[in-house]
Design a protein around this motif. Structure first.
Motif, PDB file in Angstrom:
ATOM      1  N   PHE A 103     -69.893  55.901 -21.225  1.00  0.00           N
ATOM      2  CA  PHE A 103     -68.398  56.001 -20.859  1.00  0.00           C
ATOM      3  C   PHE A 103     -66.561  56.081 -21.227  1.00  0.00           C
ATOM      4  O   PHE A 103     -66.412  56.560 -21.007  1.00  0.00           O
ATOM      5  CB  PHE A 103     -68.299  54.186 -19.928  1.00  0.00           C
ATOM      6  CG  PHE A 103     -67.406  53.743 -19.302  1.00  0.00           C
ATOM      7  CD1 PHE A 103     -66.755  53.460 -17.979  1.00  0.00           C
ATOM      8  CD2 PHE A 103     -66.444  53.849 -19.750  1.00  0.00           C
ATOM      9  CE1 PHE A 103     -65.412  53.678 -17.785  1.00  0.00           C
ATOM     10  CE2 PHE A 103     -64.534  52.896 -19.655  1.00  0.00           C
ATOM     11  CZ  PHE A 103     -64.601  52.893 -18.353  1.00  0.00           C
ATOM     12  N   ASN A 104     -67.473  56.062 -22.758  1.00  0.00           N
ATOM     13  CA  ASN A 104     -66.157  56.203 -23.419  1.00  0.00           C
ATOM     14  C   ASN A 104     -66.431  55.490 -24.996  1.00  0.00           C
ATOM     15  O   ASN A 104     -66.864  54.500 -25.485  1.00  0.00           O
ATOM     16  CB  ASN A 104     -64.816  54.638 -23.391  1.00  0.00           C
ATOM     17  CG  ASN A 104     -64.237  54.695 -24.042  1.00  0.00           C
ATOM     18  OD1 ASN A 104     -63.457  55.829 -25.259  1.00  0.00           O
ATOM     19  ND2 ASN A 104     -63.052  54.655 -23.581  1.00  0.00           N
ATOM     20  N   LYS A 105     -66.646  57.302 -25.444  1.00  0.00           N
ATOM     21  CA  LYS A 105     -67.407  57.242 -26.749  1.00  0.00           C
ATOM     22  C   LYS A 105     -66.147  57.043 -28.097  1.00  0.00           C
ATOM     23  O   LYS A 105     -66.717  56.380 -29.422  1.00  0.00           O
ATOM     24  CB  LYS A 105     -67.773  58.408 -27.406  1.00  0.00           C
ATOM     25  CG  LYS A 105     -69.318  59.235 -26.217  1.00  0.00           C
ATOM     26  CD  LYS A 105     -69.163  60.522 -26.851  1.00  0.00           C
ATOM     27  CE  LYS A 105     -70.677  61.066 -26.405  1.00  0.00           C
ATOM     28  NZ  LYS A 105     -70.880  62.500 -26.062  1.00  0.00           N
ATOM     29  N   SER A 106     -64.926  57.269 -27.585  1.00  0.00           N
ATOM     30  CA  SER A 106     -64.129  56.478 -28.399  1.00  0.00           C
ATOM     31  C   SER A 106     -63.793  54.960 -29.004  1.00  0.00           C
ATOM     32  O   SER A 106     -62.839  54.847 -29.847  1.00  0.00           O
ATOM     33  CB  SER A 106     -62.885  58.003 -28.484  1.00  0.00           C
ATOM     34  OG  SER A 106     -61.832  56.884 -27.165  1.00  0.00           O
ATOM     35  N   LEU A 107     -64.157  54.313 -27.830  1.00  0.00           N
ATOM     36  CA  LEU A 107     -63.640  53.167 -27.439  1.00  0.00           C
ATOM     37  C   LEU A 107     -64.327  51.781 -28.562  1.00  0.00           C
ATOM     38  O   LEU A 107     -65.494  51.999 -29.483  1.00  0.00           O
ATOM     39  CB  LEU A 107     -64.650  52.077 -26.003  1.00  0.00           C
ATOM     40  CG  LEU A 107     -64.639  50.499 -26.057  1.00  0.00           C
ATOM     41  CD1 LEU A 107     -63.186  50.982 -25.956  1.00  0.00           C
ATOM     42  CD2 LEU A 107     -65.390  49.666 -24.700  1.00  0.00           C
ATOM     43  N   PRO A 108     -62.447  51.413 -29.384  1.00  0.00           N
ATOM     44  CA  PRO A 108     -62.868  50.294 -30.397  1.00  0.00           C
ATOM     45  C   PRO A 108     -64.389  49.112 -30.411  1.00  0.00           C
ATOM     46  O   PRO A 108     -63.754  48.747 -29.475  1.00  0.00           O
ATOM     47  CB  PRO A 108     -61.656  50.143 -30.677  1.00  0.00           C
ATOM     48  CG  PRO A 108     -61.074  51.008 -29.530  1.00  0.00           C
ATOM     49  CD  PRO A 108     -61.495  51.741 -29.051  1.00  0.00           C
ATOM     50  N   LEU A 109     -64.752  49.037 -30.800  1.00  0.00           N
ATOM     51  CA  LEU A 109     -65.922  48.347 -30.662  1.00  0.00           C
ATOM     52  C   LEU A 109     -65.939  46.937 -31.746  1.00  0.00           C
ATOM     53  O   LEU A 109     -66.542  47.838 -33.477  1.00  0.00           O
ATOM     54  CB  LEU A 109     -67.488  48.681 -30.547  1.00  0.00           C
ATOM     55  CG  LEU A 109     -67.709  49.447 -29.263  1.00  0.00           C
ATOM     56  CD1 LEU A 109     -68.969  50.243 -29.018  1.00  0.00           C
ATOM     57  CD2 LEU A 109     -67.246  48.724 -27.335  1.00  0.00           C
ATOM     58  N   SER A 110     -66.477  45.879 -31.727  1.00  0.00           N
ATOM     59  CA  SER A 110     -66.482  45.402 -32.493  1.00  0.00           C
ATOM     60  C   SER A 110     -68.614  44.450 -32.016  1.00  0.00           C
ATOM     61  O   SER A 110     -68.425  44.244 -30.882  1.00  0.00           O
ATOM     62  CB  SER A 110     -66.127  44.000 -32.516  1.00  0.00           C
ATOM     63  OG  SER A 110     -66.272  42.620 -33.311  1.00  0.00           O
ATOM     64  N   LEU A 111     -68.962  43.777 -32.693  1.00  0.00           N
ATOM     65  CA  LEU A 111     -70.778  43.221 -32.706  1.00  0.00           C
ATOM     66  C   LEU A 111     -70.523  42.468 -32.818  1.00  0.00           C
ATOM     67  O   LEU A 111     -70.483  41.570 -34.449  1.00  0.00           O
ATOM     68  CB  LEU A 111     -71.563  44.621 -33.754  1.00  0.00           C
ATOM     69  CG  LEU A 111     -73.400  44.215 -33.677  1.00  0.00           C
ATOM     70  CD1 LEU A 111     -73.794  44.403 -32.172  1.00  0.00           C
ATOM     71  CD2 LEU A 111     -74.240  45.063 -34.453  1.00  0.00           C
ATOM     72  N   ASP A 112     -70.478  41.382 -31.867  1.00  0.00           N
ATOM     73  CA  ASP A 112     -71.026  39.924 -32.651  1.00  0.00           C
ATOM     74  C   ASP A 112     -72.282  39.567 -32.489  1.00  0.00           C
ATOM     75  O   ASP A 112     -73.314  39.520 -31.838  1.00  0.00           O
ATOM     76  CB  ASP A 112     -70.206  39.437 -30.808  1.00  0.00           C
ATOM     77  CG  ASP A 112     -70.851  37.833 -30.998  1.00  0.00           C
ATOM     78  OD1 ASP A 112     -70.805  36.963 -31.533  1.00  0.00           O
ATOM     79  OD2 ASP A 112     -70.336  36.849 -29.718  1.00  0.00           O
ATOM     80  N   CYS A 113     -72.679  39.570 -33.655  1.00  0.00           N
ATOM     81  CA  CYS A 113     -74.361  39.288 -33.923  1.00  0.00           C
ATOM     82  C   CYS A 113     -74.429  38.804 -35.526  1.00  0.00           C
ATOM     83  O   CYS A 113     -73.533  38.908 -36.231  1.00  0.00           O
ATOM     84  CB  CYS A 113     -75.055  40.655 -33.921  1.00  0.00           C
ATOM     85  SG  CYS A 113     -76.697  40.368 -33.927  1.00  0.00           S
ATOM     86  N   ARG A 114     -75.336  37.956 -35.517  1.00  0.00           N
ATOM     87  CA  ARG A 114     -75.846  37.085 -36.975  1.00  0.00           C
ATOM     88  C   ARG A 114     -77.068  37.418 -37.529  1.00  0.00           C
ATOM     89  O   ARG A 114     -77.304  36.882 -38.767  1.00  0.00           O
ATOM     90  CB  ARG A 114     -75.781  35.368 -36.598  1.00  0.00           C
ATOM     91  CG  ARG A 114     -76.190  35.464 -35.993  1.00  0.00           C
ATOM     92  CD  ARG A 114     -76.038  33.510 -35.815  1.00  0.00           C
ATOM     93  NE  ARG A 114     -77.060  33.338 -35.187  1.00  0.00           N
ATOM     94  CZ  ARG A 114     -77.974  32.075 -34.929  1.00  0.00           C
ATOM     95  NH1 ARG A 114     -78.085  31.567 -35.707  1.00  0.00           N
ATOM     96  NH2 ARG A 114     -78.680  31.764 -33.980  1.00  0.00           N
ATOM     97  N   ARG A 115     -77.755  38.656 -37.002  1.00  0.00           N
ATOM     98  CA  ARG A 115     -79.691  38.875 -37.232  1.00  0.00           C
ATOM     99  C   ARG A 115     -78.876  40.250 -38.179  1.00  0.00           C
ATOM    100  O   ARG A 115     -78.821  40.970 -37.485  1.00  0.00           O
ATOM    101  CB  ARG A 115     -79.941  39.034 -35.920  1.00  0.00           C
ATOM    102  CG  ARG A 115     -80.684  37.698 -36.072  1.00  0.00           C
ATOM    103  CD  ARG A 115     -80.635  37.591 -34.481  1.00  0.00           C
ATOM    104  NE  ARG A 115     -81.361  36.933 -33.987  1.00  0.00           N
ATOM    105  CZ  ARG A 115     -82.545  36.008 -32.242  1.00  0.00           C
ATOM    106  NH1 ARG A 115     -81.593  36.926 -31.464  1.00  0.00           N
ATOM    107  NH2 ARG A 115     -82.595  35.154 -32.873  1.00  0.00           N
ATOM    108  N   ALA A 116     -79.216  40.641 -39.283  1.00  0.00           N
ATOM    109  CA  ALA A 116     -78.398  41.647 -40.123  1.00  0.00           C
ATOM    110  C   ALA A 116     -79.967  42.592 -39.908  1.00  0.00           C
ATOM    111  O   ALA A 116     -79.242  44.145 -39.892  1.00  0.00           O
ATOM    112  CB  ALA A 116     -78.905  41.326 -41.908  1.00  0.00           C
TER     113      ALA A 116
END
Length: 434
Positions: free
Chosen positions: A249-262
Motif C-alpha cells: 500500500f505504501n512503502k514509505s510509511l513511517p512505522l513503529s513496531l510495538d513489540c517486546r520480544r527481541a
C-alpha cells in the motif's frame, strides 16, 4: 532563589517550520536555570515584508509563544546568548532583516523592569504591532491583558475576527506528532479482531493517514489485563503478514513496531523498514537493549510494573506519581546510555495504566509540567484507557470523546508524540484548545 517569568516568541517559514519549532522547544528545555511552563497553539500568518521585497520572501510563517520560569541568576543577555546558539544549531543564517528564516526566537516579555541596550529590548519593541507575536503571548500569559489594557490594539480582542497579516490559529499543524494505533490482535481492549483481513487493515491505515497520522504504531500482542497469550511464532507471523500488506500500500510509511520480544523485533527489522521501536516493558531485557544500540533506531521506552498491567501493582500512593516516574526515567535513561544508546534515540512514555491507578493516571495527565526535569521527548498514550471510567461509563471502543477531553487539557509543552486510536477527534480537541 527568586524566580521570574519570561515569554519567548518562535517563528519559522523556511525549510520544515513545524519540525524546526519542535526542535527549538526541545533545545530551550536544555538551557540551565530555565523551565518551560507551557506553549501556545501554533499560529499561521503572512510574512511581514518591506516594499519591493523579493517574491520568494512571501512565505507564510508558523509562530508560537513559550512561557518559561527562570532563576534570578539567568540574565537577559545570557538567555539571549543561549537563544542565538539554538538558532545557529537549527540552521539560521545571516540574512536581510525581512528574509525567510528557518527559526527566529525573540524574548517578548519579562516580568521585571524593562530592559534595553543595542542588542535587546524587553518588552520587544514591535510586540504590539505584531499579532503573530502578541496573540500567542496572550494565550500563554493571559494575565497580561489586565496589566496593560491601554496598550492592547483592538485586533487583540478575542472577538475580533480579522487580524493583521491574516494571523490565525493553525488548523493544519500541531505540536505533537500523531502516532496512530494499529492493533492486529484478537483481543486488544478496544479494537481487537477488527483488522485481521487485508481490506479492513488497509482501510484503517488509509483512515489514519487521511486524518493526519505521522507514524503508524503496529502491534500483534495484546497487553490488556487478562489478554490471551500469543506465542512468539504467532506474533511474528501476524506482523509479517500485516507489514507485507502495508508495504504493498505504501512503502514509505513511517512505522513503529510495538513489540517486546527481541526475536520478533530482529526478524521484522531485517525484512521491513521500521523507524521506531516501542517496548512496553521499557527495554528491560538485555536482548532488546542490544537491538536498540545496534540498530540506532529511535525508541519509545515505556514505564510499566507488569505486562499485562495488574490493578494490585501500582506506583506508591504515598509519593507523587510524577516524582516516581521522573526517578524511574532518569535511572532507565542512564542504564540504556551506559549500554551504548544515544540520548537522541530515547523517548519517554509514562505508561498510563501500566503501573498507575486511575487516580494516578489522571494526576499525571493533568500535571505534565511537573516532568520538567525530563529533558527527553515524551510520548503520551492515553487513548480509551481505564482511567476514563472515572468520568464515563461508555465502553472503551466508544471513548474517543473522553480521550479528546483529556487531550485538550494536557500541557502540550510536554507531549511530543500523542499515541491514539482516532486521530481526527484528537486534532479537533487541539484546534478547540483556545
Amino acid at each position: 532563589m527568586r524566580r521570574t517569568t519570561v515569554a519567548l516568541g518562535l517563528g519559522a517559514n523556511l525549510g520544515n517550520p513545524i519540525e524546526q519549532l519542535r526542535l527549538s522547544l526541545q533545545l530551550l528545555k536544555q538551557i540551565p536555570n530555565l523551565k518551560v511552563l507551557r506553549v501556545s497553539s501554533l499560529y499561521e500568518s503572512d510574512a511581514q515584508l518591506p516594499e519591493n521585497a523579493e517574491s520568494s520572501w512571501n512565505q507564510k510563517f508558523l509562530n508560537a509563544a513559550v512561557l518559561c520560569e527562570v532563576r534570578a541568576d539567568l540574565s537577559a543577555q545570557t538567555l539571549l546568548s543561549h537563544i542565538k546558539e539554538i538558532e545557529l544549531k537549527i540552521g539560521r543564517a545571516q540574512a536581510d532583516r525581512w528574509a525567510p528564516r528557518r527559526i527566529d526566537i525573540d524574548i517578548l516579555y519579562w516580568d521585571q523592569e524593562p530592559y534595553s541596550d543595542l542588542s535587546l529590548s524587553i518588552p520587544h519593541r514591535q510586540l504590539f504591532e505584531r499579532p503573530f507575536a502578541l496573540l500567542p503571548l496572550l494565550e500563554v500569559w493571559p494575565q497580561l491583558r489586565a496589566s496593560m489594557p491601554e496598550r492592547l490594539p483592538h485586533w487583540a480582542q478575542a472577538w475580533v475576527s480579522e487580524k493583521p497579516f491574516q494571523t490565525q490559529i493553525s488548523s493544519r499543524y500541531f505540536w505533537p506528532r500523531m502516532v496512530g494505533v494499529l492493533n492486529v490482535t484478537q483481543d486488544s481492549f478496544s479494537d481487537g479482531g477488527r483488522y485481521l483481513n487485508s481490506d479492513a487493515l488497509l482501510e484503517q491505515i488509509e483512515k489514519l493517514l487521511t486524518e493526519g497520522a505521522d507514524i503508524i504504531d503496529i502491534g500483534a500482542e495484546s497487553t490488556r489485563p487478562q489478554a490471551l497469550a500469543v506465542s512468539e511464532e504467532q506474533e511474528l507471523q501476524t506482523l509479517d503478514w500485516a507489514l507485507t500488506e502495508i508495504q504493498k500500500f505504501n512503502k514509505s510509511l513511517p512505522l513503529s513496531l510495538d513489540c517486546r520480544r527481541a526475536g520478533v523485533v530482529r526478524s521484522i527489522i531485517e525484512k521491513f523498514d521500521i523507524s521506531y521501536l516501542n517496548d512496553v516493558s521499557g527495554f528491560s531485557s538485555p536482548e532488546m537493549q542490544d537491538l536498540l544500540v545496534k540498530t540506532k533506531k529511535r525508541a519509545f521506552v515505556m514505564h510499566s510494573l507488569t505486562v499485562p498491567p495488574r490493578a494490585d501493582q501500582t506506583l506508591s500512593e504515598v509519593k507523587n506519581p510524577i516524582d516516581q516516574l521522573v526517578g524511574w526515567w532518569q535511572r532507565k535513561a542512564l542504564e540504556l546510555k551506559d549500554k551504548g544508546a544515544a540520548s537522541e534515540q530515547l523517548i519517554f512514555d509514562p505508561g498510563i495504566g501500566f503501573g498507575t491507578s486511575k487516580k494516578q493516571s489522571l494526576y499525571i495527565l493533568n500535571h505534565l509540567e511537573e516532568m520538567s526535569d525530563i529533558k527527553s521527548e515524551v510520548m503520551i498514550g492515553h487513548s480509551r484507557k481505564s482511567y476514563q471510567t472515572e468520568y464515563s461509563d461508555r465502553p472503551a471502543s466508544m471513548r474517543d470523546m473522553e480521550t479528546a477531553l483529556m487531550t485538550q487539557k494536557m500541557n502540550m509543552a510536554y507531549v511530543q508524540f500523542l499515541r491514539v486510536h482516532d486521530i481526527e477527534s484528537q486534532k479537533t480537541a487541539l484546534r478547540a484548545k483556545v
